[in-house]
Design a protein around this motif. Structure first.
Motif, PDB file in Angstrom:
ATOM      1  N   CYS A  74       1.679  -4.441   9.734  1.00  0.00           N
ATOM      2  CA  CYS A  74       2.331  -3.530   8.736  1.00  0.00           C
ATOM      3  C   CYS A  74       3.884  -3.008   9.171  1.00  0.00           C
ATOM      4  N   GLN A  75       4.607  -3.098   7.991  1.00  0.00           N
ATOM      5  CA  GLN A  75       6.028  -2.589   8.268  1.00  0.00           C
ATOM      6  C   GLN A  75       6.123  -1.462   6.827  1.00  0.00           C
ATOM      7  N   TRP A  76       6.869  -0.376   7.141  1.00  0.00           N
ATOM      8  CA  TRP A  76       7.359   0.485   6.015  1.00  0.00           C
ATOM      9  C   TRP A  76       8.144  -0.223   5.177  1.00  0.00           C
ATOM     10  N   SER A  77       8.345  -0.007   3.792  1.00  0.00           N
ATOM     11  CA  SER A  77       9.518  -0.376   2.958  1.00  0.00           C
ATOM     12  C   SER A  77      10.111   0.737   2.430  1.00  0.00           C
ATOM     13  N   SER A  78       9.447   2.064   2.434  1.00  0.00           N
ATOM     14  CA  SER A  78      10.139   3.276   2.041  1.00  0.00           C
ATOM     15  C   SER A  78       9.346   4.309   2.319  1.00  0.00           C
ATOM     16  N   ILE A  93       0.785  -1.167   0.080  1.00  0.00           N
ATOM     17  CA  ILE A  93      -0.019   0.099  -0.156  1.00  0.00           C
ATOM     18  C   ILE A  93       0.905   1.311  -0.131  1.00  0.00           C
ATOM     19  N   GLU A  94       0.517   1.934  -0.936  1.00  0.00           N
ATOM     20  CA  GLU A  94       1.274   3.331  -0.875  1.00  0.00           C
ATOM     21  C   GLU A  94       0.522   4.401  -0.438  1.00  0.00           C
ATOM     22  N   LEU A  95       0.835   5.372   0.736  1.00  0.00           N
ATOM     23  CA  LEU A  95       0.276   6.335   1.390  1.00  0.00           C
ATOM     24  C   LEU A  95       0.693   7.529   0.895  1.00  0.00           C
ATOM     25  N   THR A  96      -0.296   8.557   0.821  1.00  0.00           N
ATOM     26  CA  THR A  96       0.218   9.877   0.525  1.00  0.00           C
ATOM     27  C   THR A  96      -0.315  10.890   1.451  1.00  0.00           C
ATOM     28  N   ARG A  97       0.593  11.611   1.911  1.00  0.00           N
ATOM     29  CA  ARG A  97       0.555  12.758   2.884  1.00  0.00           C
ATOM     30  C   ARG A  97      -0.169  12.426   4.209  1.00  0.00           C
ATOM     31  N   LEU A  98       0.945  11.753   5.139  1.00  0.00           N
ATOM     32  CA  LEU A  98       0.538  11.637   6.646  1.00  0.00           C
ATOM     33  C   LEU A  98       0.733  12.651   7.490  1.00  0.00           C
ATOM     34  N   TYR A  99      -0.217  12.667   8.288  1.00  0.00           N
ATOM     35  CA  TYR A  99      -0.209  13.728   9.172  1.00  0.00           C
ATOM     36  C   TYR A  99      -0.254  13.266  10.642  1.00  0.00           C
ATOM     37  N   ALA A 100       0.608  13.246  11.507  1.00  0.00           N
ATOM     38  CA  ALA A 100       0.712  12.722  12.901  1.00  0.00           C
ATOM     39  C   ALA A 100      -0.396  13.470  13.776  1.00  0.00           C
ATOM     40  N   THR A 101      -1.088  12.646  14.441  1.00  0.00           N
ATOM     41  CA  THR A 101      -2.163  13.442  15.444  1.00  0.00           C
ATOM     42  C   THR A 101      -1.403  14.055  16.720  1.00  0.00           C
ATOM     43  N   ASP A 102      -1.978  14.936  17.211  1.00  0.00           N
ATOM     44  CA  ASP A 102      -1.324  15.839  18.090  1.00  0.00           C
ATOM     45  C   ASP A 102      -0.891  14.837  19.190  1.00  0.00           C
ATOM     46  N   GLU A 103      -1.768  13.903  19.586  1.00  0.00           N
ATOM     47  CA  GLU A 103      -1.304  13.103  20.762  1.00  0.00           C
ATOM     48  C   GLU A 103      -0.034  12.318  20.413  1.00  0.00           C
ATOM     49  N   ALA A 104      -0.109  11.601  19.186  1.00  0.00           N
ATOM     50  CA  ALA A 104       1.067  10.997  18.745  1.00  0.00           C
ATOM     51  C   ALA A 104       2.551  12.059  18.750  1.00  0.00           C
ATOM     52  N   ILE A 105       2.128  13.182  18.205  1.00  0.00           N
ATOM     53  CA  ILE A 105       3.395  14.377  18.294  1.00  0.00           C
ATOM     54  C   ILE A 105       4.043  14.301  19.609  1.00  0.00           C
ATOM     55  N   ARG A 106       2.958  14.612  20.667  1.00  0.00           N
ATOM     56  CA  ARG A 106       3.434  14.653  22.191  1.00  0.00           C
ATOM     57  C   ARG A 106       4.053  13.607  22.630  1.00  0.00           C
ATOM     58  N   ILE A 122       4.657   7.217   2.097  1.00  0.00           N
ATOM     59  CA  ILE A 122       5.099   5.930   2.749  1.00  0.00           C
ATOM     60  C   ILE A 122       4.666   4.627   2.167  1.00  0.00           C
ATOM     61  N   THR A 123       5.630   3.694   1.734  1.00  0.00           N
ATOM     62  CA  THR A 123       4.986   2.573   1.069  1.00  0.00           C
ATOM     63  C   THR A 123       5.088   1.392   2.302  1.00  0.00           C
ATOM     64  N   VAL A 124       3.927   0.742   2.401  1.00  0.00           N
ATOM     65  CA  VAL A 124       3.740  -0.262   3.505  1.00  0.00           C
ATOM     66  C   VAL A 124       3.512  -1.639   2.831  1.00  0.00           C
ATOM     67  N   VAL A 125       4.222  -2.549   3.524  1.00  0.00           N
ATOM     68  CA  VAL A 125       3.979  -3.928   3.267  1.00  0.00           C
ATOM     69  C   VAL A 125       3.174  -4.658   4.448  1.00  0.00           C
ATOM     70  N   ALA A 126       1.831  -5.164   4.225  1.00  0.00           N
ATOM     71  CA  ALA A 126       0.809  -5.666   5.195  1.00  0.00           C
ATOM     72  C   ALA A 126       0.948  -7.205   5.281  1.00  0.00           C
ATOM     73  N   ALA A 127       1.002  -7.754   6.343  1.00  0.00           N
ATOM     74  CA  ALA A 127       0.999  -9.255   6.505  1.00  0.00           C
ATOM     75  C   ALA A 127      -0.318  -9.587   6.277  1.00  0.00           C
ATOM     76  N   LYS A 128      -1.476  -8.904   6.768  1.00  0.00           N
ATOM     77  CA  LYS A 128      -2.942  -9.398   6.608  1.00  0.00           C
ATOM     78  C   LYS A 128      -3.874  -8.327   6.061  1.00  0.00           C
ATOM     79  N   ARG A 129      -4.988  -8.767   5.407  1.00  0.00           N
ATOM     80  CA  ARG A 129      -5.916  -7.695   4.980  1.00  0.00           C
ATOM     81  C   ARG A 129      -7.367  -8.430   5.482  1.00  0.00           C
TER      82      ARG A 129
END
Length: 129
Positions: free
Chosen positions: A98-102, A58-71, A117-124
């Protein structure tokens, strides 16, 4: 909301241990599988095929961290064994293990944003909402 008969995504996000850590603007998913043929003595053509394991990329485009995750000090490069959740009006799709590959970044001052981020997932799995 449906466009042309296809349910559209209303929410796309990364989850770690049940907590939403980043929202995703868009995604592109691809499943692949290699198969093997079964040959029989004296036959010119294979007699069957055996499906191999599925791979989910899965290729994800434009990821924004949540405020809690940033903290909490989220580091996209440190993410491991996370889930991608895609909520559609009629179903929920979860890619787990999931693990990221790039990772590709574009720098913006003070922003906790990753471009791709390109992600490789074990299961769907897919469930009705």
């Amino acid at each position: 909301m449906k466009i042309g008969g296809f349910p559209t995504s209303s929410d796309i996000y990364l989850e770690v241990e049940g907590k939403k850590v980043a929202v995703v603007q868009s995604y592109s998913a691809r499943a692949t599988r290699s198969s093997q043929t079964v040959e029989a003595f004296g036959e010119e053509e294979p007699v069957a095929t055996i499906p191999g394991p599925r791979n989910h990329v899965i290729e994800l485009t434009r990821l924004y961290a949540t405020d809690e995750a940033i903290r909490d000090g989220l580091d996209f490069y440190g993410l491991e064994d996370f889930s991608l959740v895609i909520v559609k009006p009629d179903r929920r799709i979860i890619y787990s293990g999931c693990q990221w590959s790039s990772i590709g970044e574009v720098g913006t001052l003070g922003a906790m944003v990753v471009e791709k981020i390109t992600v490789v997932a074990a299961k769907r799995i897919e469930t009705a909402v």
